[in-house]
Scaffold this motif. Structure first.
Motif, PDB file in Angstrom:
ATOM      1  N   THR A  28       0.675  -1.234   0.071  1.00  0.00           N
ATOM      2  CA  THR A  28      -0.014  -0.030  -0.051  1.00  0.00           C
ATOM      3  C   THR A  28       0.795   1.176  -0.237  1.00  0.00           C
ATOM      4  OG1 THR A  28      -0.084  -0.291   2.312  1.00  0.00           O
ATOM      5  CG2 THR A  28      -1.927  -1.044   1.205  1.00  0.00           C
ATOM      6  N   PRO A  29       1.707   1.549  -1.302  1.00  0.00           N
ATOM      7  CA  PRO A  29       2.585   2.907  -1.150  1.00  0.00           C
ATOM      8  C   PRO A  29       1.368   3.870  -1.648  1.00  0.00           C
ATOM      9  CG  PRO A  29       2.567   1.419  -2.996  1.00  0.00           C
ATOM     10  CD  PRO A  29       1.753   0.686  -2.170  1.00  0.00           C
ATOM     11  N   HIS A  30       1.977   5.148  -1.240  1.00  0.00           N
ATOM     12  CA  HIS A  30       1.202   6.227  -1.501  1.00  0.00           C
ATOM     13  C   HIS A  30       1.262   6.500  -3.103  1.00  0.00           C
ATOM     14  CE1 HIS A  30       1.943   6.678   2.802  1.00  0.00           C
ATOM     15  NE2 HIS A  30       0.580   6.248   2.896  1.00  0.00           N
ATOM     16  N   LEU A  31       2.194   6.305  -3.532  1.00  0.00           N
ATOM     17  CA  LEU A  31       2.825   6.816  -4.810  1.00  0.00           C
ATOM     18  C   LEU A  31       2.735   5.706  -5.795  1.00  0.00           C
ATOM     19  CD1 LEU A  31       6.252   8.342  -3.603  1.00  0.00           C
ATOM     20  CD2 LEU A  31       3.697   9.453  -4.416  1.00  0.00           C
ATOM     21  N   LEU A  33       3.766   5.165  -8.775  1.00  0.00           N
ATOM     22  CA  LEU A  33       5.144   4.676  -9.384  1.00  0.00           C
ATOM     23  C   LEU A  33       5.643   3.432  -8.558  1.00  0.00           C
ATOM     24  CD1 LEU A  33       7.446   5.065 -11.630  1.00  0.00           C
ATOM     25  CD2 LEU A  33       8.382   6.681 -10.129  1.00  0.00           C
ATOM     26  N   VAL A  34       5.597   3.809  -6.961  1.00  0.00           N
ATOM     27  CA  VAL A  34       6.153   2.605  -6.083  1.00  0.00           C
ATOM     28  C   VAL A  34       5.374   1.495  -6.556  1.00  0.00           C
ATOM     29  CG1 VAL A  34       6.612   2.073  -3.899  1.00  0.00           C
ATOM     30  CG2 VAL A  34       6.967   4.389  -4.562  1.00  0.00           C
ATOM     31  N   PHE A 116      12.118   0.684  -0.317  1.00  0.00           N
ATOM     32  CA  PHE A 116      10.729   0.520   0.235  1.00  0.00           C
ATOM     33  C   PHE A 116      10.027  -0.801   0.615  1.00  0.00           C
ATOM     34  CE2 PHE A 116       6.281  -0.054  -0.768  1.00  0.00           C
ATOM     35  CZ  PHE A 116       5.683   0.576   0.282  1.00  0.00           C
TER      36      PHE A 116
END
Lengths: 326, 326
Positions: A28-31, A33-34, A116
Motif C-alpha cells: 500500500t504505497p502512496h505513490l 510509481l512505487v 521501500f
C-alpha cells in the motif's frame, strides 16, 4: 506439467491464492510509481517458494491462526527487494524474460523501490509483535547484504573454490529459505527441536534450489524457462558447474573457458562448446549430485515430523527443486 | 566557535564520546570493504544530531538505563544508509567535501553497503525487544523511501509548491528527527503526552534543520561548510529559497532562473547573480523566517517539560539549527 508439479499445485492451490491476495493487499504505497515498479518485480510469475515455506511450515507445526498468509508476504517483499538491488548490482538485462526494473526506470528508482519493499517487509514483521521474529529477519537482511558484497568482490575470479561458492549461495539464497522455515516455527510457537529441524530443512532446500538454478544456466533451453541463458557466464558469476568444469579441464580447455568468463559477448558456438564440455566432462552430473545430496538432507530433517499431508507437500517441494533442472 | 555551540558541546561532550564509541562498536561487518565504505560515510564529521536527540530525549523523560547510547547508533546508521542511497540517486559528486561513496566504490557497493547499514539499524532496533519501537522505525523507513521517490519524481519541476516542498522535507528529514525523539520517550516508557510533545519538538526541529540546510546552498561560502555550494540548483532540487524567489521574480528574472535549474554547468556569474537576487528580493529572509517559526514551535513543545539542564540543551540545539545559517 509433471505429475509432481501438479500434485504440489493441487495441495497448495488455496494457499497460493491467499498469498497472491495478501501480496496485493499489503502493498500500500502512496505513490503510483512505487506500486508500478514493485508490481513489476512482484507479479512476474515467481514461484512463491518463500511464502509457501512459511505457510506450510507453520501448518506443520500446528499453527491454527490466520496470520501466516499475511506475514508470509514479508518474505516475498524482502526477496523482491534483493532482486531489484541485485539486478542493478549485477548489471542484469532481464529478469524472467522481461527487462530488469533498473533498465525500465533507471538505477535511482530501482534503489528506492527496493528500499521501500525492504522497509515494508520489516513493517509486516514488526506487526507480528514477536521480538524473536524481528531479530531473525533483520539479522537475515544483514547477512544477505554482506553476502552480496562478497559475491561482487569475487565476481569473475576463476579461483573461487567450491567451498566459497557454497558460502555465497548460503548467504544469497539458503539463509532466506532457512529463515522462512524458522519463522514459521516461531509463529507457531513450536518447540526448539521443531524450529531447528525446519530451519535445517530450509537451509538444505535453499542450497539445492540455488544449485539447480545455477545448473539451468548451462542446461536449459532459453525459451523454456524465460531465463537469459548464459547470463551467469557473461556476468562472470562462478557457479558450481563452471567451477567443477575448470577443475576437470585440460590446459587448452581451461584457457578457452577462462577467456569466456565475464565476456559480455560470448559467441554462440563457444557457449555451445562449453555446454557440451560441461556435460561430457561430468561437471553437470557432479553439480546435480550435489543438489541431490542437499535434497536428501532436507528430506531427512523433515522425517522428524510425523507423516501428514503437509509433510508430504514439503517433501514434494524438495523433489521439485531437482526436477526443475532434469 | 559561537558561545551557543560551545555551550552545547560542553553539555553533551560525554554523550558524543559515548556515541562515537558505540558507532564503532556496533559496526561489526565480516567484510573489510563493508567496514571501509560504512566508515567513509559514518565518520565524516557529522553532527550526530539524531543520536543526540535520542540520548537527550530519553534523559528528559527520566530514562536511567544504559541502553540509549548503543541504540542511538541505529538512527545514525539509518541516516548513513539513506545518505549512501540518496547521493547515488541524486548523482551527487561530494559529501562534506569528500567524494561521495558511489564515486569512489561504484553504484553497486553504495547500494549494498546502504542495505547493510539499514539492516544493521533494524537489528539494533530489534535488540530493544520493544515491538512499538520496531514498528515506529520500520514505518519510518517506508515513509522515507517513498519521500525520496516523490522528490525524485518532482526534481527540476519549477512548479513545486511551498506546500509540496514542506511535504518533501517532512519525509526526507523531519520524520527521522521526530522518530528519534518519539523513540527516546518509548525507551523511557514515558507517558503518551510526553511522547507526543517530544515527537512534535523533533518534527518541528527537523523542518527547521532542513530549511536551514537548504538556505546554506545559497548563502554559505563553500570553504566554510565543506559543502558543494550550488549543488541543489545544479541537481534541479526545488528548495524554499528558490521557490520563493521564483514567486517574487519578474518575467525576465523568472526566465533567467528557470534556465539555471537543473543545469549541470551553471556559470559562476549566473550563480552569483541568483544569490544576489534571492537576498535582495527577500526570498532568503522569507525562508529564514519559516525556519524561525518552526524553531519557535519546537521550543514551545519543550516547555511542557519542567526546566532542567537537559531541557536547556534541547532548547540550545533548536537555536543552533538557526545559527548555522546566520
Amino acid at each position: 506439467m509433471s505429475g509432481l508439479k501438479a500434485r504440489i499445485l493441487g495441495a497448495v492451490e488455496a494457499d497460493l491464492r491467499a498469498i497472491e491476495e495478501a501480496l496485493v493487499a499489503n502493498l500500500t504505497p502512496h505513490l503510483e510509481l512505487v506500486r508500478e515498479v514493485a508490481g513489476h518485480i512482484l507479479f512476474n510469475g515467481g514461484k512463491r517458494m518463500r511464502p509457501l515455506l512459511l505457510v506450510l511450515g507453520a501448518r506443520l507445526c500446528g499453527y491454527r491462526g490466520s496470520y501466516d498468509t499475511a506475514f508470509s508476504t514479508a518474505l516475498e517483499y524482502l526477496h523482491a527487494a534483493t532482486l531489484l538491488h541485485d539486478d542493478l548490482v549485477d548489471g542484469a538485462e532481464t529478469r524472467r524474460g522481461k527487462p530488469a526494473a533498473h533498465r525500465l526506470w533507471g538505477n535511482a528508482i530501482a534503489v528506492l523501490v527496493g528500499d521501500f519493499l525492504l522497509a515494508r517487509a520489516l513493517s509486516l514483521t514488526a506487526a507480528t509483535g514477536n521480538p524473536r521474529i524481528v531479530a531473525v529477519l533483520s539479522r537475515l537482511t544483514e547477512e544477505m547484504s554482506q553476502g552480496e558484497v562478497h559475491q561482487l568482490q569475487r565476481k569473475g575470479d576463476p579461483g573461487l573454490s567450491e567451498e566459497e561458492y557454497g558460502e555465497v549461495i548460503r548467504r544469497k539464497t539458503a539463509v532466506l529459505f532457512e529463515t522462512a522455515c524458522r519463522v514459521s516455527a516461531l509463529l507457531a510457537e513450536a518447540p526448539a527441536s521443531s524450529e531447528e529441524a525446519l530451519a535445517a530443512y530450509g537451509l538444505a532446500l535453499g542450497h539445492a534450489f540455488q544449485i539447480a538454478d545455477d545448473l539451468l544456466d548451462y542446461t536449459a533451453q532459453a525459451e523454456r524457462i524465460g531465463k537469459d541463458v548464459g547470463s551467469d557466464l557473461r556476468e562472470g558469476k562462478m557457479t558450481l558447474p563452471l567451477i567443477r568444469g575448470l577443475a576437470l579441464a585440460g590446459a587448452a580447455e581451461r584457457r578457452r573457458i577462462l577467456a569466456l568468463i565475464g565476456n559480455p559477448d560470448v559467441p554462440a558456438e563457444d557457449f555451445a562448446w562449453l555446454r557440451g564440455f560441461l556435460a561430457q566432462s561430468g561437471a553437470i552430473a557432479y553439480a546435480r549430485r550435489a543438489a541431490e545430496t542437499w535434497i536428501a538432507a532436507a528430506k531427512g530433517h523433515l522425517r522428524r515430523f510425523p507423516d501428514s499431508p503437509t509433510r508430504r507437500t514439503l517433501m514434494d517441494l524438495a523433489d521439485y527443486c531437482l526436477e526443475r533442472n532434469l
